[in-house]
Scaffold this active site. Structure first.
Site, PDB file in Angstrom:
ATOM      1  N   GLY A  19       0.327  -2.362  12.895  1.00  0.00           N
ATOM      2  CA  GLY A  19       1.172  -1.664  14.255  1.00  0.00           C
ATOM      3  C   GLY A  19       2.290  -2.984  13.879  1.00  0.00           C
ATOM      4  N   ASP A  39      -0.304  -7.792  21.397  1.00  0.00           N
ATOM      5  CA  ASP A  39      -2.013  -7.772  20.821  1.00  0.00           C
ATOM      6  C   ASP A  39      -2.044  -9.217  21.811  1.00  0.00           C
ATOM      7  OD1 ASP A  39      -2.522  -7.978  17.194  1.00  0.00           O
ATOM      8  OD2 ASP A  39      -3.073  -9.536  18.763  1.00  0.00           O
ATOM      9  N   PRO A  98     -13.030  -2.736  12.189  1.00  0.00           N
ATOM     10  CA  PRO A  98     -14.279  -3.049  11.051  1.00  0.00           C
ATOM     11  C   PRO A  98     -15.382  -2.561  10.938  1.00  0.00           C
ATOM     12  CG  PRO A  98     -14.070  -5.243  12.730  1.00  0.00           C
ATOM     13  CD  PRO A  98     -13.029  -3.977  12.911  1.00  0.00           C
ATOM     14  N   GLU A 171      -2.766   6.377   9.655  1.00  0.00           N
ATOM     15  CA  GLU A 171      -2.082   6.342   8.780  1.00  0.00           C
ATOM     16  C   GLU A 171      -2.301   5.675   7.403  1.00  0.00           C
ATOM     17  OE1 GLU A 171       1.011   5.138   9.300  1.00  0.00           O
ATOM     18  OE2 GLU A 171       1.508   5.319   7.245  1.00  0.00           O
ATOM     19  N   LEU A 173       0.017   4.756   4.969  1.00  0.00           N
ATOM     20  CA  LEU A 173       0.296   2.962   4.231  1.00  0.00           C
ATOM     21  C   LEU A 173      -0.532   2.565   3.012  1.00  0.00           C
ATOM     22  CD1 LEU A 173       0.221  -0.446   5.532  1.00  0.00           C
ATOM     23  CD2 LEU A 173       2.041   1.178   7.078  1.00  0.00           C
ATOM     24  N   LYS A 226      -8.703  11.177   6.573  1.00  0.00           N
ATOM     25  CA  LYS A 226      -8.028   9.860   6.975  1.00  0.00           C
ATOM     26  C   LYS A 226      -9.382   9.037   6.318  1.00  0.00           C
ATOM     27  CE  LYS A 226      -6.417   5.993   6.435  1.00  0.00           C
ATOM     28  NZ  LYS A 226      -5.647   5.207   5.801  1.00  0.00           N
ATOM     29  N   ARG A 266      -4.273  18.359 -13.983  1.00  0.00           N
ATOM     30  CA  ARG A 266      -5.450  18.959 -13.004  1.00  0.00           C
ATOM     31  C   ARG A 266      -5.723  17.077 -12.279  1.00  0.00           C
ATOM     32  NH1 ARG A 266      -9.315  22.801 -15.696  1.00  0.00           N
ATOM     33  NH2 ARG A 266      -8.009  21.158 -17.318  1.00  0.00           N
ATOM     34  N   CYS A 282      -9.650  -1.817   3.493  1.00  0.00           N
ATOM     35  CA  CYS A 282     -10.341  -0.343   4.292  1.00  0.00           C
ATOM     36  C   CYS A 282     -11.226   0.783   3.012  1.00  0.00           C
ATOM     37  CB  CYS A 282      -9.192   0.502   4.729  1.00  0.00           C
ATOM     38  SG  CYS A 282      -8.283   0.093   6.118  1.00  0.00           S
TER      39      CYS A 282
HETATM   40  P1  NAD Z   1      -5.097  -5.947  11.904  1.00  0.00           P
HETATM   41  O1  NAD Z   1      -6.853  -6.729  11.444  1.00  0.00           O
HETATM   42  O2  NAD Z   1      -4.519  -7.001  10.830  1.00  0.00           O
HETATM   43  O3  NAD Z   1      -4.575  -6.181  13.290  1.00  0.00           O
HETATM   44  C1  NAD Z   1      -4.870  -5.538  14.180  1.00  0.00           C
HETATM   45  C2  NAD Z   1      -5.079  -6.632  15.681  1.00  0.00           C
HETATM   46  O4  NAD Z   1      -5.223  -5.339  16.121  1.00  0.00           O
HETATM   47  C3  NAD Z   1      -5.855  -7.303  15.288  1.00  0.00           C
HETATM   48  O5  NAD Z   1      -4.516  -8.257  15.152  1.00  0.00           O
HETATM   49  C4  NAD Z   1      -5.960  -7.791  16.997  1.00  0.00           C
HETATM   50  O6  NAD Z   1      -5.804  -9.195  17.354  1.00  0.00           O
HETATM   51  C5  NAD Z   1      -4.862  -6.466  17.656  1.00  0.00           C
HETATM   52  N1  NAD Z   1      -6.134  -6.440  18.815  1.00  0.00           N
HETATM   53  C6  NAD Z   1      -7.920  -6.262  18.906  1.00  0.00           C
HETATM   54  N2  NAD Z   1      -8.631  -5.118  20.020  1.00  0.00           N
HETATM   55  C7  NAD Z   1      -7.284  -5.387  20.666  1.00  0.00           C
HETATM   56  C8  NAD Z   1      -6.994  -5.352  21.753  1.00  0.00           C
HETATM   57  N3  NAD Z   1      -8.029  -4.824  22.771  1.00  0.00           N
HETATM   58  N4  NAD Z   1      -5.730  -5.702  22.599  1.00  0.00           N
HETATM   59  C9  NAD Z   1      -4.788  -6.241  21.858  1.00  0.00           C
HETATM   60  N5  NAD Z   1      -5.246  -6.090  20.568  1.00  0.00           N
HETATM   61  C10 NAD Z   1      -5.630  -5.744  19.489  1.00  0.00           C
HETATM   62  O7  NAD Z   1      -5.789  -4.447  11.434  1.00  0.00           O
HETATM   63  P2  NAD Z   1      -4.874  -3.664  10.468  1.00  0.00           P
HETATM   64  O8  NAD Z   1      -4.707  -4.248   8.845  1.00  0.00           O
HETATM   65  O9  NAD Z   1      -3.361  -4.085  10.821  1.00  0.00           O
HETATM   66  O10 NAD Z   1      -5.405  -2.051  10.145  1.00  0.00           O
HETATM   67  C11 NAD Z   1      -6.017  -1.446  11.941  1.00  0.00           C
HETATM   68  C12 NAD Z   1      -6.016  -0.333  12.293  1.00  0.00           C
HETATM   69  O11 NAD Z   1      -5.725   0.626  10.957  1.00  0.00           O
HETATM   70  C13 NAD Z   1      -7.489   0.371  11.167  1.00  0.00           C
HETATM   71  O12 NAD Z   1      -8.615   0.692  11.920  1.00  0.00           O
HETATM   72  C14 NAD Z   1      -6.915   0.171   9.610  1.00  0.00           C
HETATM   73  O13 NAD Z   1      -9.060   0.876   9.342  1.00  0.00           O
HETATM   74  C15 NAD Z   1      -5.954   1.276   9.534  1.00  0.00           C
HETATM   75  N6  NAD Z   1      -5.357   0.679   8.428  1.00  0.00           N
HETATM   76  C16 NAD Z   1      -5.504  -0.327   7.686  1.00  0.00           C
HETATM   77  C17 NAD Z   1      -4.518  -0.200   7.043  1.00  0.00           C
HETATM   78  C18 NAD Z   1      -4.485  -1.357   5.878  1.00  0.00           C
HETATM   79  O14 NAD Z   1      -3.765  -1.085   4.371  1.00  0.00           O
HETATM   80  N7  NAD Z   1      -4.825  -2.266   5.950  1.00  0.00           N
HETATM   81  C19 NAD Z   1      -3.603   0.753   6.063  1.00  0.00           C
HETATM   82  C20 NAD Z   1      -4.178   2.594   7.014  1.00  0.00           C
HETATM   83  C21 NAD Z   1      -4.927   2.295   7.782  1.00  0.00           C
HETATM   84  C1  UGA Z   2      -4.911   2.127   1.060  1.00  0.00           C
HETATM   85  C2  UGA Z   2      -4.704   3.571   0.654  1.00  0.00           C
HETATM   86  O1  UGA Z   2      -3.592   3.678  -1.135  1.00  0.00           O
HETATM   87  C3  UGA Z   2      -3.693   3.671   1.594  1.00  0.00           C
HETATM   88  O2  UGA Z   2      -3.468   4.737   1.492  1.00  0.00           O
HETATM   89  C4  UGA Z   2      -4.556   3.577   3.079  1.00  0.00           C
HETATM   90  O3  UGA Z   2      -3.804   3.845   4.066  1.00  0.00           O
HETATM   91  C5  UGA Z   2      -5.425   2.257   2.514  1.00  0.00           C
HETATM   92  O4  UGA Z   2      -5.947   2.071   1.952  1.00  0.00           O
HETATM   93  C6  UGA Z   2      -6.035   2.160   4.435  1.00  0.00           C
HETATM   94  O5  UGA Z   2      -6.831   3.030   4.945  1.00  0.00           O
HETATM   95  O6  UGA Z   2      -6.546   1.381   4.336  1.00  0.00           O
HETATM   96  P1  UGA Z   2      -5.011  -0.506   0.468  1.00  0.00           P
HETATM   97  O7  UGA Z   2      -6.372  -0.881   0.478  1.00  0.00           O
HETATM   98  O8  UGA Z   2      -3.188  -1.272   1.106  1.00  0.00           O
HETATM   99  O9  UGA Z   2      -4.457   1.357   0.798  1.00  0.00           O
HETATM  100  O10 UGA Z   2      -4.195  -0.429  -1.545  1.00  0.00           O
HETATM  101  P2  UGA Z   2      -4.329   0.079  -2.633  1.00  0.00           P
HETATM  102  O11 UGA Z   2      -2.833   0.048  -3.363  1.00  0.00           O
HETATM  103  O12 UGA Z   2      -4.985   1.397  -2.230  1.00  0.00           O
HETATM  104  O13 UGA Z   2      -5.894  -0.643  -3.590  1.00  0.00           O
HETATM  105  C7  UGA Z   2      -7.005  -0.918  -3.006  1.00  0.00           C
HETATM  106  C8  UGA Z   2      -7.406  -1.858  -3.678  1.00  0.00           C
HETATM  107  O14 UGA Z   2      -8.023  -0.870  -4.885  1.00  0.00           O
HETATM  108  C9  UGA Z   2      -7.547  -2.668  -4.514  1.00  0.00           C
HETATM  109  O15 UGA Z   2      -8.202  -3.760  -4.840  1.00  0.00           O
HETATM  110  C10 UGA Z   2      -6.045  -2.028  -6.275  1.00  0.00           C
HETATM  111  O16 UGA Z   2      -6.671  -2.783  -6.839  1.00  0.00           O
HETATM  112  C11 UGA Z   2      -7.631  -1.298  -6.079  1.00  0.00           C
HETATM  113  N1  UGA Z   2      -7.096  -0.513  -7.327  1.00  0.00           N
HETATM  114  C12 UGA Z   2      -5.910   0.520  -6.600  1.00  0.00           C
HETATM  115  C13 UGA Z   2      -7.707  -0.783  -8.230  1.00  0.00           C
HETATM  116  O17 UGA Z   2      -7.868  -1.177  -8.351  1.00  0.00           O
HETATM  117  N2  UGA Z   2      -7.319   0.640  -9.753  1.00  0.00           N
HETATM  118  C14 UGA Z   2      -6.187   1.843  -8.784  1.00  0.00           C
HETATM  119  O18 UGA Z   2      -5.947   2.218  -9.361  1.00  0.00           O
HETATM  120  C15 UGA Z   2      -5.230   1.612  -8.055  1.00  0.00           C
END
Ligand code: NAD
Ligand code: UGA
Length: 481
Positions: A19, A39, A98, A171, A173, A226, A266, A282
């Site tokens: 977010g 939040d 989670p 997302e 990222l 996703k 490939r 994730c």
């Molecule tokens: P996070 O735990 O860091 O943040 C979630 C936030 O939502 C928390 O701060 C929590 O307090 C808040 N929240 C929960 N319920 C709420 C409510 N009802 N009202 C207001 N606030 C509320 O989680 P995150 O890492 O940002 O991930 C969020 C989502 O995005 C997840 O579904 C995750 O799978 C997905 N995602 C995460 C990543 C990543 O790199 N962390 C990347 C891509 C997608």
């Molecule tokens: C991953 C995906 O890369 C994102 O595209 C996705 O949005 C995100 O999950 C999500 O949905 O939360 P992230 O978990 O932040 O991102 O980090 P990564 O770079 O993918 O690494 C994940 C884990 O795999 C780490 O522990 C990293 O050390 C490990 N990794 C990654 C390896 O062991 N080997 C690799 O070659 C790459």
């Protein structure tokens, strides 16, 4: 309804790793749109509002500068969720999803209680027409649940006509490269049923993302894409990690193998770095979600296939821990072992599902005393992850035997190596790549060991300093394991 609709106010519920940075980048590119990131975690919001930009709750390169440019101009962080929902034309749901810890699907499917409560609050407080965007990663068909909640409230609230349109915009990222990923995404995925709503969201992204990178699908394809993307990425890591074990027993070198395999266009070279197993919030949860869905639809063979990716990941961590114990004569009780790196990967302070947690817990259970170092993770976070408080400094002086099964955080790598039997590199931080091995060797107990689970250390330098080294996936003759 969406045709003449213009987005002037966005609300994002959930100020987490996704977010916060995502909305900051949108705010930076769309100065005329007011964005309220809300939040219910007061401390998190306070950190986002901290004047000291080094105290933001998420550490990402470049994020502080974007926050500096946008905060309190068109980007606002607050706990006033009702206000933000009420005034928004578009609401992103970016709350945590989670794995469920109890009840049906415990340990497998996502706990959607935060998504549901968020949808209920939106249904109650929204006014007029609102586009609701799923940003959280969700099981396929969650959009149906969200729609059911939103439209049910609409029916009961006859005096105040409100309408909703639901989109999926997952997302992609990765932590540590979040800002670059948001600025230059491989693709933006928008799933939905209402073309006008899709177009409105597309217009926002097209301010900085080339049109050809914006993919439009139906809702369910977007949700499933996703989960599938994360499953494919994790699958590559488990594949190369399984090969790392074969390399160790066959004399092959996993880095040479990965390089040779990755040169095939490939296959490609990315996500082939072997390591202690994937961490992060994730991969595991998203694959388990896929497994749960497959079982739910009676696709048991498909479920087993994907579950094996998670099993190999756990196995990799277990075998590293066993290798360490084995090398230290099967006994580590009362021995000091230094853990280098606690974050799940470098470039982030996030420890969720970090392999360091499992490996450290196993070593603590055997009675080791762990000296833990990480350049970004705080001692308080490690205590939460290990469910074990660091020992206090006075106790630290009372000899190692007294400290069996406990740990202490060190800011200095060299201090952490004093009297240590082994150094274990778990996170690939640059700080560990150029250490003075002669200096470290003088401080360590003998025989001294280094276990490099990321293949980032210079084996020859370490051996020259009189330290035994084990490198993951290295079956070469110089490996003394
Ligand atoms: P996070 O735990 O860091 O943040 C979630 C936030 O939502 C928390 O701060 C929590 O307090 C808040 N929240 C929960 N319920 C709420 C409510 N009802 N009202 C207001 N606030 C509320 O989680 P995150 O890492 O940002 O991930 C969020 C989502 O995005 C997840 O579904 C995750 O799978 C997905 N995602 C995460 C990543 C990543 O790199 N962390 C990347 C891509 C997608
Ligand atoms: C991953 C995906 O890369 C994102 O595209 C996705 O949005 C995100 O999950 C999500 O949905 O939360 P992230 O978990 O932040 O991102 O980090 P990564 O770079 O993918 O690494 C994940 C884990 O795999 C780490 O522990 C990293 O050390 C490990 N990794 C990654 C390896 O062991 N080997 C690799 O070659 C790459």
């Amino acid at each position: 309804m969406d045709k003449l609709f213009k987005v002037t106010k966005i609300c994002c519920v959930g100020a987490g790793y996704v977010g916060g940075p995502t909305m900051a980048v949108i705010a930076d590119h769309c100065p005329e749109i007011e964005i309220n990131v809300v939040d219910n975690n007061k401390e998190r919001i306070e950190s986002w509002n901290n004047q000291d930009l080094s105290k933001l709750p998420v550490y990402e390169k470049g994020l502080d500068q974007i926050i500096k440019r946008t905060r309190n101009k068109n980007l606002f962080f607050s706990t006033d969720i009702d206000y933000a929902i009420k005034s928004a034309d578009m609401i992103f749901i970016s709350v945590n999803t989670p794995i469920k810890s109890k009840g049906i699907g415990a340990g497998q499917t996502s706990d959607l209680k935060w998504v549901e409560s968020c949808a209920r609050q939106i249904s109650l407080r929204a006014k007029g027409h609102t586009i609701v965007v799923e940003k959280s990663t969700l099981p396929v068909r969650t959009a149906k649940t969200i729609k059911d909640i939103l439209f049910a409230s609409n029916k009961s609230d006859l005096g105040n006509s409100k309408t909703f349109s639901v989109l999926s915009n997952p997302e992609f990222l990765a932590e540590g490269s979040a800002i670059n990923d948001l600025e230059n995404p491989d693709r933006i995925l928008i799933g939905g049923e209402n073309n006008d709503s899709i177009k409105i969201l597309e217009q926002i992204y097209s301010r900085w993302v080339p049109k050809e990178k914006i993919i439009k699908t139906n809702l369910w394809s977007s949700e499933l894409s996703k989960l599938t993307s994360n499953a494919f990425l994790a699958q590559r890591i488990s594949s190369i990690n399984s090969i790392s074990a074969i390399c160790e027993v066959s004399g092959a070198d996993v880095y040479e193998v990965a390089n040779a395999v990755g040169k095939d266009n490939r296959i490609g070279s990315q996500f082939l770095s072997p390591g202690p197993g994937f961490g992060g919030s994730c991969f595991k949860k998203d694959i388990l979600n896929l497994v749960y869905l497959c079982n739910h639809f009676g696709l048991y063979e498909v479920a087993n296939y994907w579950e094996s990716i998670v099993n190999i990941n756990q196995w990799q961590q277990d075998r590293i821990y066993k290798k360490i114990v084995d090398s230290l004569f099967g006994n580590i009780a009362g021995k000091k072992i230094t853990i280098l790196g606690f974050a799940f990967k470098s470039g982030t302070n996030d420890t969720r599902e970090s392999p360091a947690i499992n490996i450290s817990k196993s070593l603590l259970l055997e009675g080791a005393f762990l000296a833990i170092h990480d350049p970004k993770v705080k001692s308080e976070q490690i205590a939460i992850d290990l469910n074990n408080n660091a020992i206090n400094h006075d106790k630290l002086q009372n000899g190692l035997k007294a400290n069996e099964g406990s740990w202490f955080f060190y800011d200095d790598i060299y201090e952490a190596s004093i009297d240590s039997h082994a150094l274990i590199v778990i996170t690939e931080w640059n700080d560990y790549k150029n250490m003075n091995w002669v200096k470290i060797s003088e401080k360590m107990k003998r025989p001294s060991w280094v276990f490099d689970t990321r293949g980032i250390l210079d084996k020859i330098d370490i051996q020259k300093a009189g330290i035994n080294i084990w490198q993951l996936g290295d079956g070469g003759i110089n490996n003394l394991s």
